[in-house]
Design a protein around this motif. Structure first.
Motif, mmCIF file in Angstrom:
data_model
loop_
_atom_site.group_PDB
_atom_site.id
_atom_site.type_symbol
_atom_site.label_atom_id
_atom_site.label_comp_id
_atom_site.label_asym_id
_atom_site.label_seq_id
_atom_site.Cartn_x
_atom_site.Cartn_y
_atom_site.Cartn_z
ATOM 1 N N MET A 1 15.256 17.884 -23.426
ATOM 2 C CA MET A 1 16.202 17.897 -22.298
ATOM 3 C C MET A 1 16.681 19.320 -22.065
ATOM 4 N N ARG A 2 16.438 19.827 -20.841
ATOM 5 C CA ARG A 2 16.867 21.176 -20.492
ATOM 6 C C ARG A 2 17.810 21.116 -19.308
ATOM 7 N N LEU A 3 18.959 21.803 -19.376
ATOM 8 C CA LEU A 3 19.927 21.844 -18.287
ATOM 9 C C LEU A 3 20.370 23.287 -18.098
ATOM 10 N N THR A 4 20.919 23.550 -16.905
ATOM 11 C CA THR A 4 21.519 24.865 -16.717
ATOM 12 C C THR A 4 22.803 24.915 -17.512
ATOM 13 N N GLU A 5 23.316 26.131 -17.681
ATOM 14 C CA GLU A 5 24.556 26.273 -18.447
ATOM 15 C C GLU A 5 25.694 25.513 -17.777
ATOM 16 N N ALA A 6 25.751 25.595 -16.438
ATOM 17 C CA ALA A 6 26.826 24.908 -15.715
ATOM 18 C C ALA A 6 26.694 23.400 -15.878
ATOM 19 N N GLN A 7 25.459 22.924 -15.770
ATOM 20 C CA GLN A 7 25.233 21.491 -15.921
ATOM 21 C C GLN A 7 25.701 21.017 -17.294
ATOM 22 N N LEU A 8 25.347 21.826 -18.285
ATOM 23 C CA LEU A 8 25.729 21.423 -19.631
ATOM 24 C C LEU A 8 27.251 21.402 -19.792
ATOM 25 N N ALA A 9 27.917 22.417 -19.244
ATOM 26 C CA ALA A 9 29.378 22.475 -19.374
ATOM 27 C C ALA A 9 30.031 21.272 -18.699
ATOM 28 N N VAL A 10 29.513 20.903 -17.518
ATOM 29 C CA VAL A 10 30.058 19.748 -16.805
ATOM 30 C C VAL A 10 29.856 18.484 -17.625
ATOM 31 N N LEU A 11 28.666 18.390 -18.156
ATOM 32 C CA LEU A 11 28.358 17.185 -18.924
ATOM 33 C C LEU A 11 29.294 17.065 -20.128
ATOM 34 N N GLU A 12 29.507 18.229 -20.761
ATOM 35 C CA GLU A 12 30.355 18.195 -21.949
ATOM 36 C C GLU A 12 31.819 17.918 -21.603
ATOM 37 N N ALA A 13 32.235 18.358 -20.413
ATOM 38 C CA ALA A 13 33.634 18.157 -20.031
ATOM 39 C C ALA A 13 33.888 16.751 -19.499
ATOM 40 N N ALA A 14 32.809 16.111 -19.037
ATOM 41 C CA ALA A 14 32.987 14.782 -18.454
ATOM 42 C C ALA A 14 33.300 13.767 -19.538
ATOM 43 N N SER A 15 33.944 12.668 -19.104
ATOM 44 C CA SER A 15 34.321 11.620 -20.050
ATOM 45 C C SER A 15 33.538 10.364 -19.735
ATOM 46 N N ALA A 16 33.251 9.610 -20.752
ATOM 47 C CA ALA A 16 32.543 8.360 -20.540
ATOM 48 C C ALA A 16 33.512 7.259 -20.106
ATOM 49 N N THR A 17 34.777 7.446 -20.383
ATOM 50 C CA THR A 17 35.718 6.362 -20.131
ATOM 51 C C THR A 17 36.528 6.577 -18.865
ATOM 52 N N ASP A 19 37.053 8.508 -15.002
ATOM 53 C CA ASP A 19 36.525 9.348 -13.933
ATOM 54 C C ASP A 19 37.373 10.611 -13.891
ATOM 55 N N ARG A 20 36.700 11.752 -13.906
ATOM 56 C CA ARG A 20 37.468 12.990 -13.838
ATOM 57 C C ARG A 20 37.102 13.737 -12.561
ATOM 58 N N PRO A 21 38.090 14.154 -11.814
ATOM 59 C CA PRO A 21 37.817 14.885 -10.576
ATOM 60 C C PRO A 21 37.130 16.206 -10.889
ATOM 61 N N ILE A 22 36.307 16.593 -9.941
ATOM 62 C CA ILE A 22 35.537 17.815 -10.123
ATOM 63 C C ILE A 22 36.442 19.033 -10.230
ATOM 64 N N ASP A 23 37.534 19.029 -9.437
ATOM 65 C CA ASP A 23 38.433 20.186 -9.508
ATOM 66 C C ASP A 23 39.006 20.356 -10.905
ATOM 67 N N ASP A 24 39.323 19.197 -11.497
ATOM 68 C CA ASP A 24 39.857 19.264 -12.862
ATOM 69 C C ASP A 24 38.836 19.870 -13.815
ATOM 70 N N LEU A 25 37.614 19.393 -13.652
ATOM 71 C CA LEU A 25 36.577 19.918 -14.532
ATOM 72 C C LEU A 25 36.356 21.403 -14.280
ATOM 73 N N ALA A 26 36.368 21.770 -13.010
ATOM 74 C CA ALA A 26 36.148 23.170 -12.662
ATOM 75 C C ALA A 26 37.218 24.031 -13.308
ATOM 76 N N ALA A 27 38.454 23.533 -13.232
ATOM 77 C CA ALA A 27 39.537 24.293 -13.847
ATOM 78 C C ALA A 27 39.330 24.392 -15.353
#
Lengths: 521, 594
Positions: A1-17, A19-27
């Motif tokens: 599995m290969r992802l861009t750095e941004a993709q990986l960061a988003v994935l790691e910041a996202a929660s399975a339980t 829904d997190r808004p994108i702005d929150d993740l971006a921050a």
């Protein structure tokens, strides 16, 4: 599995339980929201994230609204002035109250139109009354403005940046929709609607995180458009897995035995040898008789050489023919003996496939090929010869013979050894041994042995010697000639350790083996 | 090369040196005998070049070792006793095999090992000098079983070498119990069948008689009556052949071997017929003598055999030094000669010349130069310091091979895999499978150069073109990855009696494109590229060729000359080669690119 750095960061910041808004993740991950959004959609395509969308209302207090937060709404100021003027008891002149409230310009109309609407009192015929039960501190619009300002201040504080009047916030829960609508209508609040994207990890996303993910870059291929548009300056190129196997390119290549022959030719030309050329089908005279091979020699039967169904050769230099016959019958020189073997011209003129390229050496040494040669000379050939042998893993009916000779005054066995040591050294064989040997055409003769570069085994790597007087005398050569021969296939098998020469040479060859064999250096 | 089995115990006994097998193997390698392995009985199998045929027995090898160790020096010739026996040669002896020689050997004490060695020596001499018995054949007999007759000159103890009619007298051959005529032997006896070819053309067969009758049928088989056993004490050794010198040398080698076992050699007189040709030992053999007019080539001669005479050759000191590349003192050279089993004397003068005596078993010395080799071997060639000859020459490639290389590089650059196929092929592969008839004008249709006695039906002629070879490779590699773009530059040849060699040889350039979408255009594109590389003008006028599809075939014309053909290979040819995809191909003469 290969992802861009941004993709990986988003994935790691996202929660399975949640829904997190994108702005929150971006921050959180310190990326631009656009970057995070693009990454989120790419991850959704990979099935690693779920992206959900909701519409969101945001509000911002206008400059006018801010003014009223500081100075109170005009209708409240009018109410307070009315109370002061005693309008709770009896109607008062509007002019007096307005003056008392310090309202000017458009604020007057604003105050008047909202005063009655909100029930602070009545305005009739230039007179104003005040309802004494009203409490301006409870004014819903005023409270709503204060709540929004407070929310904005909270929001900005959390960001660590100073609050400003442009800050938008979600309407606080305390604010009634009607009130908000009223404020908006009054131009004290600006309302905007936007789509908010939120992300949540999918099951695959959780699995991928647990299995570990490598990062990659963003632009896959450098295209002509990227180059001409200049966009290449702004893109990052996706990292490839440069260690992965690609499909092997199939190109043309020279046959491995030809490569080996080239290598040998290079070495010999470098050592001062000139290349010989001559016929494959030749008279036995040139193949055998000139070489002082008796006509009843076992190697001259059809079991060892290929006779051809052809009429005899006509043109053989007559003087040479006579001298060769004499050498066979009587020997050469005062103390020479000939062979006690039959010799006939019919046999000499019969045409065979050459069993060795020494026939070329005879043609050259006699002067028949290039005219008389003056010493010193070095000649070679790497050409096919034909032997009636059993076809097996190490024997072919036709193979390449490396043939070489040196013609000079007063050559000794030491010169022969030095020459061949030098030749074999070029192929990594450094300890050539010279085993005294016998050939009908050379004396002294040596079999050459060397150690296999890999196995260390002592193997025969050639046959050599000084041509006999019975060979050189009839040819008219008056100096010394040393010569040697070796099968090219033997050298190849030594260099590559092939088990079966038939895989390489001939129509039984295996294309895959030819394609895969290491090239000669 | 001959291989001799040698019992190392015998070597120890005959040399008097208690060396290990390994030590012997090293010493023998230095003499030029290569250890090939061991027999089941533990004998050393030694291979060597067929010059020193005196080493075809353990006795001869032991003699060489004794010289090598310095136990023996110079020439040794066994003493011989005067002749008591005569071999008389009758006029009836077959013209094809006129010569005979022989010796009597007495005081033989053959144990089993010695008998084995003698039999092996006999076999190996047959295989080498004897040219599989055609040139010389050896018969060894128990003399006690021979009853000499009175010869024509009244001499006692005479045996007769003569001719016998194929179905004439009978005898019991070795390994048989039956009385057989020579013709019976050739038809019914294993050994007889093996050697029947040798006498197939003879009107009369060679035979040796004593007073009791026929006892040997050379070169085929001896009679059982005179068979040698370990109990034999006295032997008659006779040899017949087509050349007197050859059988005399073979006899010398056998006599030296038996002498080394302690036997005594006794001369034999060989009496050839009178020049008048009147003698006939037996009337029945000469009854219908068809060659009465042809005198025996040695008519009138009487020889005393074995011929153990020492011969002499001269070689100069300068020659020895220049060949070996080492400066010698003359006495050192004499010493080296003696260690080689030769004797040498010299006289000091302006030029030192050695007179060298050579023993009769040395069949390899044809020229004084051969003696230089002996000095070198005795000195030890591997002790010489190699030196690179101080001879300046300019190297270079032949124009033809450079052109071939350039064309090959061009083809490889176009993606062709360069192939190397045999020049020999079968008729069906060369012609029939490509729908070409021999003797037609099309490329590949030239007359074949055929092999007289082909060893394999797969290789009966030279290929007249190279395309058949490439199609054979495609046929063999249908399991390998496609595309298969193959090319070969190699020899093609056809019969042409106008050539001195009767063969027109040329280098041909052939290429095939085997791929699912191979077309004429693909082939043409590559041919154009090759022609561009060599700056020659290409034209491809339509033509017909049975190997290719009509309408998709062109002649290759380079600089205005028709030199080949290009096209899409005919489906019938593809199917014949088990190919399931199209093939486009071209072939033309390499020299068109010159």
């Amino acid at each position: 599995m290969r992802l861009t750095e941004a993709q990986l960061a988003v994935l790691e910041a996202a929660s399975a339980t949640d829904d997190r808004p994108i702005d929150d993740l971006a921050a959180e991950i310190d990326e631009k929201p656009e970057t995070v959004t693009r990454a989120a959609f790419q991850l959704e395509d990979e099935g690693l994230l779920a992206v959900s969308e909701t519409d969101r209302v945001s509000v911002r207090i206008t400059d006018e609204g801010h003014e009223y937060v500081e100075t109170d709404l005009p209708e409240i100021r009018l109410y307070r002035a009315a109370l002061d003027a005693g309008a709770a008891d009896a109607p008062r002149s509007m002019g007096e109250v307005i003056g008392r409230a310090d309202l000017e310009g458009p604020a007057v109309d604003i105050a008047l139109s909202n005063y009655a609407r909100k029930g602070y009192g009545t305005i009739e015929s230039g007179e104003i009354t005040a309802d004494p039960d009203m409490d301006p501190a409870e004014d819903p619009e005023s409270l709503a403005l204060e709540a929004i300002v407070s929310a904005a201040a909270d929001r900005e504080g959390a960001d660590g940046t100073p609050a400003d009047r442009q800050t938008t916030v979600q309407p606080p829960e305390s604010v009634d929709a009607d009130v908000l609508e009223s404020l908006e209508r009054r131009g004290l609040v600006e309302r905007s609607e936007s789509t908010v994207r939120s992300v949540a990890l999918s099951e695959d996303g959780v699995t991928a995180l647990m299995e570990g993910i490598e990062t990659a870059e963003t632009v896959d291929r450098l295209t002509p458009e990227l180059l001409t548009s200049g966009e290449w300056r702004d893109v990052e190129f996706a990292e490839y897995n440069v260690e992965a196997d690609a499909e092997t390119a199939a190109g043309g290549r020279k046959h491995i035995l030809r490569q080996t022959a080239d290598r040998v030719k290079d070495v010999l030309v470098g050592m001062g040898f000139r290349e010989m050329e001559g016929p494959h089908a030749d008279a036995e005279f040139w193949i055998n008789d000139c070489l002082f091979m008796p006509q009843d020699h076992p190697a001259r039967t059809h079991w060892d050489q290929f006779a051809l169904d052809l009429p005899p050769m006509e043109e053989i230099p007559p003087g040479l023919l006579d001298r060769v016959e004499r050498a066979h019958r009587e020997g050469w020189g005062e103390d020479g003996d000939g062979y006690h073997s039959p010799w006939t011209e019919d046999v000499a003129r019969a045409i065979d496939l050459r069993g060795h390229t020494t026939s070329l050496s005879m043609r050259h040494l006699s002067g028949f090929a290039l005219g008389d040669l003056e010493p010193p000379q070095r000649f070679f050939s790497v050409e096919k010869v034909y032997r009636n042998d059993t076809l097996d893993p190490t024997h072919l009916l036709e193979f390449f013979q490396i043939e070489g000779w040196v013609m000079a005054e007063d050559l000794s066995v030491r010169d022969l050894m030095g020459t061949f040591e030098e030749f074999y050294r070029q192929f990594g064989i450094t300890d050539v041994q010279f085993k005294p040997h016998y050939n009908p055409y050379t004396e002294p003769s040596f079999e050459l042995f060397g150690r296999h570069p890999e196995t260390g085994e002592l193997i025969e790597i050639g046959n050599s010697g000084m041509f006999r007087e019975e060979v050189l005398g009839p040819l008219g050569v008056e100096c010394d000639v040393m010569a040697w021969g070796l099968a090219l296939e033997r050298l190849l098998m030594l260099m590559y350790g092939f088990d079966d020469i038939r895989d390489v040479h001939g129509t039984l060859c295996d294309l895959e083996l030819l394609r895969e064999t290491e090239v000669v250096r | 090369m001959p291989v001799v089995d040698v019992d190392p115990d015998e070597l120890r006994e005959l040399t008097g040196h208690e060396k290990t097998d390994e030590e012997f193997i090293d010493d023998l390698f230095a003499l030029g005998l290569e250890f090939e392995g061991e027999t089941e009985e533990g004998e050393l199998q030694l291979e060597f070049a067929p010059d020193r045929l005196d080493r075809l027995s353990v006795e001869g090898i032991a003699r060489s070792l004794r010289y090598h160790y310095g136990d023996a020096r110079g020439v040794h010739v066994p003493d011989t006793n005067d002749a008591d026996w005569t071999i008389e040669v009758a006029d009836s002896v077959p013209d094809e095999r006129p010569y005979v020689t022989g010796a009597i050997v007495r005081g033989v004490d053959l144990d089993d090992d010695a008998l084995d060695s003698l039999i092996q020596l006999q076999e190996k001499l047959h295989a080498t000098m004897g040219r599989k018995r055609a040139k010389g054949a050896i018969g060894i007999h128990d003399l006690a079983m021979i009853k000499g007759s009175a010869g024509t000159d009244g001499e006692a103890n005479t045996v007769t070498y003569r001719g016998v009619a194929p179905d004439g007298d009978t005898f019991v051959p070795l390994d048989s119990d039956a009385e057989m005529s020579p013709a019976d032997v050739l038809a019914d006896h294993d050994t007889g069948r093996t050697y029947a070819d040798l006498v197939a053309e003879y009107d009369r067969y060679p035979a040796i008689y004593d007073d009791l009758g026929l006892f040997s049928f050379p070169p085929v088989i001896n009679g059982r009556r005179t068979e040698v056993t370990a109990g034999s004490r006295e032997l008659l050794v006779e040899m017949t052949g087509t050349d007197q010198w050859t059988i005399d040398r073979m006899l010398a080698i056998v006599c030296y071997a038996l002498s080394a076992r302690g036997a005594t050699i006794e001369d034999v007189e060989v009496a050839y017929p009178d020049a008048a040709g009147a003698t006939s030992a037996s009337p029945d053999a000469g009854a219908d003598d068809p060659d009465a007019d042809t005198p025996h080539p040695s008519a009138g001669r009487t020889l005393v055999r074995p011929d153990l005479e020492v011969t002499e050759k001269s070689v100069s000191h300068e020659r020895i030094e220049s060949t070996i590349g080492v400066a010698f003192d003359p006495d050192e050279v004499v010493d080296l000669f003696e260690r080689s089993g030769l004797d040498a004397t010299y006289t000091l003068g302006e030029e030192v010349v050695y007179d060298v005596e050579i023993p009769p078993y040395r069949v390899d010395v044809l020229h004084p130069y051969d003696l230089v080799d002996d000095v070198g071997r005795a000195y030890g060639f591997n002790d010489l310091e190699p030196r690179y000859p101080d001879v300046g020459t300019v190297g270079g490639r032949h124009d033809r091979s450079r052109l071939e290389d350039a064309a090959r590089a061009s083809l490889v650059g176009l993606g062709f895999e360069d192939l190397l196929n045999f020049h020999m092929i079968s008729g069906p592969e060369n012609y029939d499978r490509l729908r070409v008839d021999p003797g037609t004008e099309v490329l590949g249709g030239g007359d074949p150069v055929t092999i007289t006695e082909p060893y394999s039906e797969d290789y009966t002629q030279l290929r007249t073109w190279a395309l058949p070879s490439l199609l054979m490779v495609l046929e063999r590699n249908t399991h390998r990855a496609y595309p298969q773009d193959l090319a070969e530059i190699g020899l093609a040849a056809e019969r042409d009696d106008a050539e001195n060699t009767r063969v027109a040889e040329r280098r041909t350039v052939a290429a095939v494109l085997a791929r699912t979408d191979a077309s004429y255009e693909d082939a043409k594109a590559r041919l154009q590229a090759v022609c561009r590389d060599f700056d020659v003008d290409l034209a491809t006028p339509p033509t017909d060729h049975p190997t290719f599809i009509d309408g998709r075939t062109a002649a290759v014309e380079i600089d205005g000359e028709r030199v080949g053909v290009i096209g899409e290979v005919h489906p019938a040819v593809l199917v014949e080669h088990d190919l399931e995809l199209p093939v486009a191909a071209f072939e033309f003469r390499l020299d068109a690119l010159e």
